[in-house]
Design a protein around this motif. Structure first.
Motif, PDB file in Angstrom:
ATOM      1  N   ALA A  34       9.250  55.049 -15.142  1.00 23.13           N
ATOM      2  CA  ALA A  34       9.206  56.283 -14.358  1.00 23.13           C
ATOM      3  C   ALA A  34       7.950  56.280 -13.493  1.00 23.13           C
ATOM      4  N   GLU A  35       8.082  56.630 -12.232  1.00 25.15           N
ATOM      5  CA  GLU A  35       6.960  56.592 -11.296  1.00 25.15           C
ATOM      6  C   GLU A  35       5.744  57.332 -11.855  1.00 25.15           C
ATOM      7  N   MET A  36       4.607  56.645 -11.833  1.00 22.65           N
ATOM      8  CA  MET A  36       3.377  57.235 -12.371  1.00 22.65           C
ATOM      9  C   MET A  36       2.202  56.349 -12.000  1.00 22.65           C
ATOM     10  N   GLY A  37       1.046  56.970 -11.786  1.00 21.20           N
ATOM     11  CA  GLY A  37      -0.169  56.209 -11.544  1.00 21.20           C
ATOM     12  C   GLY A  37      -0.107  55.318 -10.328  1.00 21.20           C
ATOM     13  N   GLY A  38       0.713  55.693  -9.344  1.00 22.73           N
ATOM     14  CA  GLY A  38       0.826  54.899  -8.131  1.00 22.73           C
ATOM     15  C   GLY A  38       1.917  53.851  -8.172  1.00 22.73           C
ATOM     16  N   GLN A  39       2.385  53.487  -9.376  1.00 24.08           N
ATOM     17  CA  GLN A  39       3.443  52.484  -9.491  1.00 24.08           C
ATOM     18  C   GLN A  39       4.799  53.128  -9.260  1.00 24.08           C
ATOM     19  N   VAL A  40       5.575  52.559  -8.339  1.00 27.35           N
ATOM     20  CA  VAL A  40       6.894  53.122  -8.036  1.00 27.35           C
ATOM     21  C   VAL A  40       7.848  52.886  -9.196  1.00 27.35           C
ATOM     22  N   ALA A  41       8.916  53.652  -9.208  1.00 25.84           N
ATOM     23  CA  ALA A  41       9.899  53.561 -10.292  1.00 25.84           C
ATOM     24  C   ALA A  41      10.734  52.296 -10.178  1.00 25.84           C
ATOM     25  N   ASP A  42      11.251  51.881 -11.327  1.00 22.66           N
ATOM     26  CA  ASP A  42      12.198  50.760 -11.348  1.00 22.66           C
ATOM     27  C   ASP A  42      13.543  51.192 -10.787  1.00 22.66           C
ATOM     28  N   THR A  43      14.296  50.228 -10.318  1.00 23.52           N
ATOM     29  CA  THR A  43      15.693  50.435  -9.934  1.00 23.52           C
ATOM     30  C   THR A  43      16.549  49.441 -10.713  1.00 23.52           C
ATOM     31  N   GLY A  44      17.850  49.682 -10.729  1.00 22.80           N
ATOM     32  CA  GLY A  44      18.722  48.759 -11.442  1.00 22.80           C
ATOM     33  C   GLY A  44      20.097  49.357 -11.694  1.00 22.80           C
ATOM     34  N   ASP A  45      20.844  48.735 -12.599  1.00 28.97           N
ATOM     35  CA  ASP A  45      22.262  49.077 -12.783  1.00 28.97           C
ATOM     36  C   ASP A  45      22.537  49.671 -14.162  1.00 28.97           C
ATOM     37  N   ILE A  46      23.591  50.511 -14.191  1.00 32.26           N
ATOM     38  CA  ILE A  46      24.152  51.045 -15.433  1.00 32.26           C
ATOM     39  C   ILE A  46      25.527  50.425 -15.591  1.00 32.26           C
ATOM     40  N   ILE A  47      25.781  49.766 -16.736  1.00 28.89           N
ATOM     41  CA  ILE A  47      27.019  49.014 -16.945  1.00 28.89           C
ATOM     42  C   ILE A  47      27.690  49.503 -18.221  1.00 28.89           C
ATOM     43  N   ASP A  48      29.032  49.670 -18.181  1.00 27.37           N
ATOM     44  CA  ASP A  48      29.738  50.163 -19.380  1.00 27.37           C
ATOM     45  C   ASP A  48      30.079  49.020 -20.328  1.00 27.37           C
ATOM     46  N   ASN A  49      30.781  49.326 -21.428  1.00 20.60           N
ATOM     47  CA  ASN A  49      31.075  48.341 -22.465  1.00 20.60           C
ATOM     48  C   ASN A  49      32.021  47.249 -22.001  1.00 20.60           C
ATOM     49  N   TYR A  50      32.700  47.475 -20.871  1.00 21.40           N
ATOM     50  CA  TYR A  50      33.645  46.488 -20.351  1.00 21.40           C
ATOM     51  C   TYR A  50      33.015  45.618 -19.262  1.00 21.40           C
TER      52      TYR A  50
END
Length: 884
Positions: free
Chosen positions: A507-523
């Motif tokens: 989570a964005e804090m201390g000047g470092q930007v937030a991560d990005t990425g994917d949410i994947i289901d069980n399939y």
């Protein structure tokens, strides 16, 4: 009558904080005067200003009960300082705060206990009067319960705290009766009561019962959580304990006033009302200046810097009125530090740096002040000569705004010369400036409307991104969209926010930007994309998501961080720590981080520094960072308590807030800092560090942008390609020959320019022979007027020098055109200048013909414009002017 205790300022401050600590409050440190992440404020101007994020529900505090002694700055009515008993530009606000915890039933008995108990302040209850909002029967009844007499409770319609949208509610104010000896009004004066404008009844505490949301629709809705916000002015309370006529006769100011007496040599405090005002201005302003600079602000012409500069100049002018002609303010910094060292030891620690900044500004203002005096003397002379006997308002404002002259000082100088000042014109100019300043900045100092979307959500969510960038079985424990909690979200829903029980997304804090990425289901199907991560009010990682398939609360998903992007951000974050330390080592320990941004492809680091950063210093900083990279230093993280972290020498970065447990990042023996961000395991992972740019971005704020690893390589590769292209264009075989070839070309160019100038001079001389032959008579003397073909204003001046040496006429007017621009020159003989003919007047008369303007000395003036076609008209107007 109960005998009053004798307490000094340090004792009062500590007693207040200890009282509320014993009643379950967490003592919050006095925050920097420079607001963090709050563009609505120029300065921290109250205790509650540092609590806004808690009261509007953006963050849930670790302890809902808090207390503080907060240094604050307000300069909206600076002109009152020194003239009133209790007006200051900087003050300390003692406060206790409840965020949805206790309310009137607790805070009123506590207030009465603190004020009247012999263990604490021990005030005589007969001396205390309370005002309350007439409709607030609960407050009235509670005050009666604790023992306040009916005739000491006063209803007042003004007891409702409301600054626009956000929390609001009734308040109750507490006044201390200083006695008849302080009464400055007649007994029948309508202001002679607790709450009126008088000196006898001193307001010492305001307790605000925040229980309504003032909505954008201008309605008052009950708050989801009722709050308490109180404020007690330290300076006022100390004046009671020390039986001081005003705040200035207390231990907070008297050492500064006594020191000023020594600087003056002849003036003594308490002997002359006007002198006392100057003593108070100096004592007040040096405190504010010292603390502001200590917190990282620096003198400038804008924003906070302008406030510091204005205060310093007012103090210097006040010193001059007391007969102090040498710089003195810098010498007062240690005195401020000694007065405040009990709670603010950092002032003494940084006294040398603060004093150096003040000394530099004082020296600079000395020249400015002399310039102002010269302007004022000229204005006075002109007013006498013109017979107006008045200094116009805009000139008085210029003296005030540009040179730091208060209107009172201008009036004083004018009065000595039998003149008056246009005060209405001055006020009009002042109002114009204030309006410009207001329009230039968002003036909403209020809190946001309180929301409880995530405030009551307290389920645990664990961040594992320090070690894992993938989580296989993360459960959705919180879900919302369109501003409401939900059990399911669909593609197309707006503002989808998700909290997982475990997450690898930073989570964005201390000047470092937030991560990005994917949410994947069980399939194995992609459900959505995490585009941003912020902290929820209770500090869980709150994911902002764009969905491509339905997402359900209670379901489990695989979370995958963009690994390459994350690793690049890690490298840049570690680089900011290396850079921060290198700046301290090279420029000095006074440098402080003033902001940072850690992105995927670059880092940005802002820091406080008084003056320029030389190329030599910048090279040394870059070299030092790279040396740490090539030393392959292990980067270790430790979680510990704050005190242990400080014993390790950890540096606290400016934007971070710390709980009981803190994370410390240690880069060998080189650097140790508090940090909750992601970092590499070894400095060798950075590969290379390269500074891309450095420059000033504000008053005393410098900014470095830099790149690491592959981005640093690409930067150097681009520069290498450019250098090779230059070598090719210069037709040199090796890159090392480029500087020599450039130097050779520069030398040849200079020689060619000299030859060109010599030829132009010959042409001008030839033209002069023709031009100077044509002398005509006018009513104001002989005139040579002509349009010539020369290179520009420089050669017009050469012609004028030749004309003057040969004394060919009384007046010379020349014009020339080059590259779509026009130049005019007027020269007047010394005899004609003595007779009253001025070159500046003539040039101003004819310059509009070329769409330009100009000026100069009485014997020579010049003008430039963008209308070469108007030169002949200008020359004709010159003839007409001299024939009047």
């Amino acid at each position: 009558m109960k005998k009053l205790k004798k307490l000094n300022s340090a004792q009062v401050r500590r007693m207040y904080l200890k009282f509320f600590e014993e009643h379950g409050h967490k003592i919050m440190p006095s925050a920097s005067l420079i607001p963090v992440n709050d563009p609505t404020l120029l300065w921290i101007n109250s205790g509650v200003a540092t609590m806004k994020k808690y009261f509007d529900g953006k963050v849930v505090p670790e302890n809902p009960r808090m207390t503080s002694s907060q240094k604050s700055i307000r300069t909206n009515d600076i002109e009152n300082v020194g003239k009133t008993a209790r007006h200051h530009t900087m003050f300390e606000m003692l406060g206790n705060f409840s965020v949805g915890d206790y309310f009137k039933n607790e805070v009123i008995p506590w207030a009465w206990e603190l004020l009247t108990s012999d263990k604490w302040f021990g005030f005589d209850p007969e001396r205390l009067y309370i005002t309350y909002y007439p409709k607030d029967h609960d407050a009235y009844n509670k005050w009666r319960e604790v023992g306040v007499a009916k005739d000491h409770l006063i209803p007042d319609e003004d007891n409702f705290w409301d600054i626009g949208q956000g929390p609001s509610g009734p308040d109750t104010e507490i006044f201390y009766d200083r006695g008849q000896e302080f009464n400055n009004l007649s007994e029948d004066d309508p202001e002679n009561y607790p709450g009126g404008e008088n000196e006898r009844y001193l307001e010492i505490w305001n307790i605000v019962f925040s229980q309504f949301n003032h909505t954008p629709e201008d309605t008052y809705e009950p708050l989801p959580h009722k709050n308490i916000d109180t404020g007690m002015g330290l300076e006022r309370v100390v004046s009671i304990f020390e039986n001081a006529p005003t705040n200035f006769e207390t231990d907070l100011f008297m050492p500064l006033i006594k020191q000023t007496e020594k600087f003056s040599g002849t003036k003594k405090y308490g002997q002359n009302k006007e002198d006392d005002i100057q003593f108070k201005i100096i004592a007040d302003h040096i405190r504010t200046i010292t603390f502001a600079i200590g917190d990282g602000a620096l003198p400038s012409n804008v924003g906070r810097g302008y406030v510091i500069r204005r205060l310093l100049r007012r103090a210097v002018v006040a010193g001059k009125k007391l007969g102090i002609d040498k710089p003195f303010l810098a010498k007062m910094v240690p005195t401020v530090g000694e007065i405040m060292k009990d709670y603010y030891p950092d002032v003494l620690e940084n006294a040398d740096y603060i004093a150096s900044v003040i000394k530099s500004e004082e020296d600079r203002f000395s020249a400015t002040l002399n310039g102002g005096l010269n302007l004022l003397n000229n204005v006075i002379a002109n007013a006498k000569h013109d017979g107006t006997n008045e200094i116009d308002g805009r000139t008085a404002f210029k003296l005030y705004d540009t040179y730091g002259f208060p209107i009172e000082l201008t009036k004083e100088y004018a009065s000595d010369e039998g003149l008056t000042v246009d005060e209405k014109g001055f006020q009009a100019a002042m109002t114009e400036q204030q309006n410009r300043a207001r329009n230039a900045r968002d003036m909403d100092n209020g809190m946001g409307v309180q929301t409880d979307l995530w405030t009551d959500f307290k389920e645990d969510s664990k961040y594992v991104g320090y070690t894992d960038l993938t989580v296989d079985n993360a459960k959705v424990i919180g879900l919302a969209h369109d501003g409401k909690q939900a059990d399911e979200a669909q593609p197309g829903d707006k503002n989808v926010e998700v909290i997982f029980d475990v997450t690898p997304f930073y989570a964005e804090m201390g000047g470092q930007v937030a991560d990005t990425g994917d949410i994947i289901d069980n399939y194995g199907k992609k459900v959505g994309r995490v585009v941003d991560v912020q902290h929820a009010p209770n500090q869980q990682n709150l994911h902002r998501v764009e969905l491509t398939a339905p997402l359900k609360k209670g379901a489990r998903y695989k979370l995958v961080v963009d690994r390459i992007r994350h690793l690049k951000i890690e490298k840049n974050h570690t680089a900011t720590h290396l850079l921060d330390q290198a700046l301290r080592n090279v420029l000095g320990g006074h440098t402080q981080q003033a902001g940072s941004l850690v992105e995927e492809h670059y880092l940005r680091f802002d820091f406080n520094h008084f003056g320029q950063v030389t190329a030599k210093d910048l090279k040394a900083v870059e070299k030092m960072v790279n040396e740490q990279i090539w030393k392959e230093i292990p980067v270790k993280t430790v979680e510990t308590d704050i005190d242990s972290a400080k014993e390790m020498g950890a540096i606290a970065l400016f934007s971070d807030k710390y709980g009981d447990k803190v994370r410390v990042v240690k880069i060998g023996d080189y650097n140790t800092e508090f940090c909750g961000g992601d970092h590499v395991k070894n400095t060798n992972e950075l590969g290379l560090f390269k500074i891309v740019s450095e420059g000033g971005v504000g008053a005393g704020i410098r900014r470095i942008e830099a790149v690491t690893s592959s981005d640093a390589f690409k930067f150097l590769q681009t520069h290498d390609d450019l250098l090779n292209q230059v070598a090719t264009d210069l037709k040199v075989a090796q890159l090392k020959e480029v500087p020599h070839q450039v130097e050779t070309l520069q030398s040849e160019l200079k020689q060619a320019q000299k030859q060109s100038e010599a030829l132009q001079s010959k042409i001008a001389a030839q033209q002069a022979n023709n031009v100077f032959d044509n002398v005509q008579k006018t009513n104001q003397g002989s005139l040579i007027v002509a349009e010539v073909k020369v290179a520009g204003m420089g050669q017009l001046r050469q012609l004028a020098d030749s004309w003057r040496a040969k004394q060919l006429s009384d007046v010379l007017v020349l014009g020339t055109a080059n590259d779509g621009k026009a130049n005019l020159l007027v020269a007047v003989s010394d005899d004609k200048v003595k007779a009253g003919l001025k070159a500046g007047d003539l040039i101003k008369s004819i310059a509009p013909a070329i769409n330009g303007g100009g000026g100069g000395r009485p014997n020579m003036a010049q003008a430039g414009g963008k209308n070469p076609a108007g030169i002949q008209d200008a020359l004709k107007q010159a003839v007409d002017y001299l024939n009047k």
